[in-house]
Design an enzyme around this catalytic site. Sequence first.
Site, PDB file in Angstrom:
ATOM      1  N   HIS A  19       0.721  -1.079  -0.028  1.00 36.43           N
ATOM      2  CA  HIS A  19       0.007  -0.013  -0.117  1.00 36.43           C
ATOM      3  C   HIS A  19       0.945   1.368  -0.110  1.00 36.43           C
ATOM      4  O   HIS A  19       1.994   1.090   0.005  1.00 36.43           O
ATOM      5  CB  HIS A  19      -0.951   0.046   1.203  1.00 36.43           C
ATOM      6  CG  HIS A  19      -0.626   0.040   2.271  1.00 36.43           C
ATOM      7  ND1 HIS A  19       0.387   0.900   3.016  1.00 36.43           N
ATOM      8  CD2 HIS A  19      -0.740  -0.998   3.741  1.00 36.43           C
ATOM      9  CE1 HIS A  19       0.724   0.881   4.193  1.00 36.43           C
ATOM     10  NE2 HIS A  19       0.092  -0.422   4.536  1.00 36.43           N
ATOM     11  N   HIS A  22       4.168   1.440   2.498  1.00 36.55           N
ATOM     12  CA  HIS A  22       5.358   0.534   1.905  1.00 36.55           C
ATOM     13  C   HIS A  22       5.759   1.386   0.548  1.00 36.55           C
ATOM     14  O   HIS A  22       7.176   1.580   0.454  1.00 36.55           O
ATOM     15  CB  HIS A  22       4.853  -0.643   1.170  1.00 36.55           C
ATOM     16  CG  HIS A  22       3.973  -1.535   2.252  1.00 36.55           C
ATOM     17  ND1 HIS A  22       2.664  -1.945   2.048  1.00 36.55           N
ATOM     18  CD2 HIS A  22       4.239  -1.870   3.435  1.00 36.55           C
ATOM     19  CE1 HIS A  22       2.475  -2.624   3.045  1.00 36.55           C
ATOM     20  NE2 HIS A  22       3.325  -2.558   4.008  1.00 36.55           N
ATOM     21  N   CYS A 127       1.612 -11.570  21.584  1.00 34.22           N
ATOM     22  CA  CYS A 127       0.789 -11.120  20.593  1.00 34.22           C
ATOM     23  C   CYS A 127       0.944 -11.410  19.132  1.00 34.22           C
ATOM     24  O   CYS A 127       2.167 -11.324  18.694  1.00 34.22           O
ATOM     25  CB  CYS A 127       0.629  -9.291  20.651  1.00 34.22           C
ATOM     26  SG  CYS A 127       0.008  -8.658  19.291  1.00 34.22           S
ATOM     27  N   CYS A 130       1.948  -8.715  16.634  1.00 38.49           N
ATOM     28  CA  CYS A 130       3.296  -8.108  16.572  1.00 38.49           C
ATOM     29  C   CYS A 130       4.360  -9.168  16.516  1.00 38.49           C
ATOM     30  O   CYS A 130       5.768  -9.054  16.579  1.00 38.49           O
ATOM     31  CB  CYS A 130       3.655  -7.281  17.839  1.00 38.49           C
ATOM     32  SG  CYS A 130       2.463  -6.026  18.354  1.00 38.49           S
ATOM     33  N   CYS A 144      -2.558  -5.500  23.904  1.00 39.93           N
ATOM     34  CA  CYS A 144      -1.190  -5.116  23.161  1.00 39.93           C
ATOM     35  C   CYS A 144      -1.564  -3.671  22.716  1.00 39.93           C
ATOM     36  O   CYS A 144      -2.522  -3.042  22.334  1.00 39.93           O
ATOM     37  CB  CYS A 144      -1.125  -5.841  21.903  1.00 39.93           C
ATOM     38  SG  CYS A 144      -0.222  -5.169  20.518  1.00 39.93           S
ATOM     39  N   HIS A 147      -2.001  -3.391  18.756  1.00 41.96           N
ATOM     40  CA  HIS A 147      -3.301  -4.122  18.147  1.00 41.96           C
ATOM     41  C   HIS A 147      -4.513  -3.953  18.916  1.00 41.96           C
ATOM     42  O   HIS A 147      -5.658  -4.097  18.552  1.00 41.96           O
ATOM     43  CB  HIS A 147      -2.951  -5.369  17.978  1.00 41.96           C
ATOM     44  CG  HIS A 147      -2.020  -5.617  16.758  1.00 41.96           C
ATOM     45  ND1 HIS A 147      -0.696  -5.592  17.153  1.00 41.96           N
ATOM     46  CD2 HIS A 147      -1.994  -5.644  15.429  1.00 41.96           C
ATOM     47  CE1 HIS A 147       0.063  -5.712  15.853  1.00 41.96           C
ATOM     48  NE2 HIS A 147      -0.841  -5.594  14.866  1.00 41.96           N
ATOM     49  N   LYS A 296      -4.048   5.849  10.874  1.00 39.72           N
ATOM     50  CA  LYS A 296      -3.113   5.059   9.899  1.00 39.72           C
ATOM     51  C   LYS A 296      -3.803   4.127   9.012  1.00 39.72           C
ATOM     52  O   LYS A 296      -5.146   3.759   9.550  1.00 39.72           O
ATOM     53  CB  LYS A 296      -2.405   4.118  10.938  1.00 39.72           C
ATOM     54  CG  LYS A 296      -1.028   3.679  10.453  1.00 39.72           C
ATOM     55  CD  LYS A 296      -0.282   2.916  11.123  1.00 39.72           C
ATOM     56  CE  LYS A 296       0.927   2.070  10.467  1.00 39.72           C
ATOM     57  NZ  LYS A 296       1.103   0.836  10.827  1.00 39.72           N
ATOM     58  N   LYS A 299      -6.615  -2.140   6.803  1.00 39.31           N
ATOM     59  CA  LYS A 299      -7.760  -2.852   6.037  1.00 39.31           C
ATOM     60  C   LYS A 299      -8.984  -2.772   6.518  1.00 39.31           C
ATOM     61  O   LYS A 299     -10.008  -2.429   5.789  1.00 39.31           O
ATOM     62  CB  LYS A 299      -7.238  -4.364   5.643  1.00 39.31           C
ATOM     63  CG  LYS A 299      -7.113  -4.699   4.069  1.00 39.31           C
ATOM     64  CD  LYS A 299      -6.620  -6.023   3.842  1.00 39.31           C
ATOM     65  CE  LYS A 299      -6.567  -7.015   4.540  1.00 39.31           C
ATOM     66  NZ  LYS A 299      -5.880  -8.295   4.182  1.00 39.31           N
TER      67      LYS A 299
END
Length: 674
Positions: A19, A22, A127, A130, A144, A147, A296, A299
Amino acid sequence: MSSSYYITTPIYYVNARPHLGHAYTTIVADSLRRFHELLGQRTWFVTGTDEHGDKIVQAAEAAGVTPQAFVDGVSGQFRALWPKLGIRHDHFVRTTDAAHKAVVQAFLGRVHAAGDIYFGEFGGHYCTGCERFYTEKELEDGLCPQHKTKPEFIRERNYFFRMSKYLPWLADHIRKHPDFIRPERYRNEVLAMIESGGLEDLCISRPKSRLEWGIELPFDRDYVCYVWFDALLNYISALGWPDGEGYDAFWPGEHLVAKDILKPHAVFWPTMLKAAGLPVYRHLNVHGYWLVRETKMSKSLGNVVDPLAVAERYGLDAFRYFFLRDMQFGADASFSEEALIARINADLANDLGNLFSRVLSMAAKYVDSRVPDVALDGANLSEDDKVLLELAESAVRNYVQLFDNVRFSQALDALWELVRALNKYVDVQAPWALFKAGNMDRLTVVLRLMLECMRKVAVWLWPVMPGTAAAMLEQLGQPLPASERFGSAPAPERAEALRWDELTPGAALAPSSNLFPRLEAPAEQKEQGEDRAAGKGKAGREKAGQGKSGRENNAGKACAASPETPGEASFADFQKIDLRVGTIVAAEKHPDADKLLCFQVDLGEEAPRQILSGIAEHFTPEELVGRQVCVVANLAPRKIRGRVSQGMILTAEHEGGLSLLAPGGLVPGGSRIS
Ligand code: MSP
């Protein structure tokens, strides 16, 4: 300056498609590598994919395929994307490559033999997102912190890397090398992390009974290597450590990552290298997140942006430029198409594109599109020329220094000082007046100086906008060598910055240039944007008028009065009217008024102006684009049917209909009519 330069991106997880985030890191790495190539260094650029671990197994299960088939597919998508974004990496590393696996095992063997890996029991909150254990203290309300999910408590026997042994050395190294981790905020974060005392030894294994998809430990076949320990080693496996030529030539290199993976890169990796007796990297360059609608990308939120779609829609180089210009390296930035369009219009269409289009069309008219054969040797340079040259040299020097320090936005701004100065220089030197006066000696110096400066801009933009730079150099009669590489030609930074007579006298210039057409704002932004633009345009004109005479400042009043006073006008009255030649660069029908056309008119200012005219019954918008017109330029802005008009286009009414007044031949936009 070292003779070699090695840059890496993180190797991306293959549990999601590539995406915008990246793409940012990889484009920045590509730009950095091109920049260092331009400095004459030997460069190497590695990216790749991270393919082991729980996450991948789960994603493969969800897709109903084997882990290997799954990773082959997504890794292929990353690899296929990069060339489409102008990225030229030298090596694509995969953690499932046999060569990488062998390096991980050799490295583990070495650290184990040195006594820095031990076996012990451990209980921790794991987790899966992670791929790591959290201590009680690190969890937030038992969840976490990344997440916001409840980790699973796992107690098992595992192998540990004696990371804590190297933490005092690491803190010392960071203190002694202020730009080891940059920008500074992340350096401080890491120092605070170490000083908090919360860092312990690192669990580096997973029992095969729980996870098989990984690299087997060379000293215990019942275990696979922890995914981060495996992944970080890509940076040297890609160079063929321990005895590959690449390792000798390019290590130590530098890394580019976002803040999400600061800890593994700033703490795990340097201590791993130290334990194995290898030199640590030169710099860890850490950037923030691209946010979409203030969050951020993810999806589940449905706000993931496809970088290829953006590049295809707005142009790859414009997209690359936006990336580097709009993010202050280290801080988060917001991505939106509006911001992208605004940046393209302001910097690329108006400043840069306009400069090329103006200068090349003047060169076509005045010097037959040939690079003037005139030496810029001091004797024939005016004070203005010397000021411009000094500004150009310092702009390039600042650009190089800032870019080298990963301050891309400031670097581009420094280069734009030169672009803006060149646009101003054209206005002040008025080549059209020199031509009219037959002063060809001066005209050729002015044009040659501008063309040389434009070459500088093109060369230094190459790291960011390779395609556009190549087009600009071609337009300047200096096409890039076929290999499209600067690295082969030694271009030491200072010499490059200080040389000014690089163009070939007599070389053919392009007769015109249209590098970046202006873009329309998305529909819902238009109304607002135009109001803003009207305000800005007015301020811009007032500013432009400061250096001229006070008469322009109250000109609006004078013009408004003139239609009601058809009687005699004094010469002073006439002088209050600022008449200019403009070039229509865009035209469209007013959406809410049948008789009105809306024009963008280039008057040689920072940005084209919007001018509305009631001539839709006589002309179609298409037939007017490119036409030159006479404009009353200092009419007070008026809002007509929701759109601001910043001037008036002059027409002549006659029996046959309506004609636009225009100069007898092509003249630069903004030429004064008197
Ligand atoms: N596999 C690990 C990295 C191992 S490196 C030895 C990993 N992969 S990842 O696919 O999650 O990639 C994270 C990286 O992608 C970030 O550090 C950053 O480079 C890039 N980005 C992902 N989302 C991003 C944004 N929203 N904004 C900017 N960069 C982003 O972590």
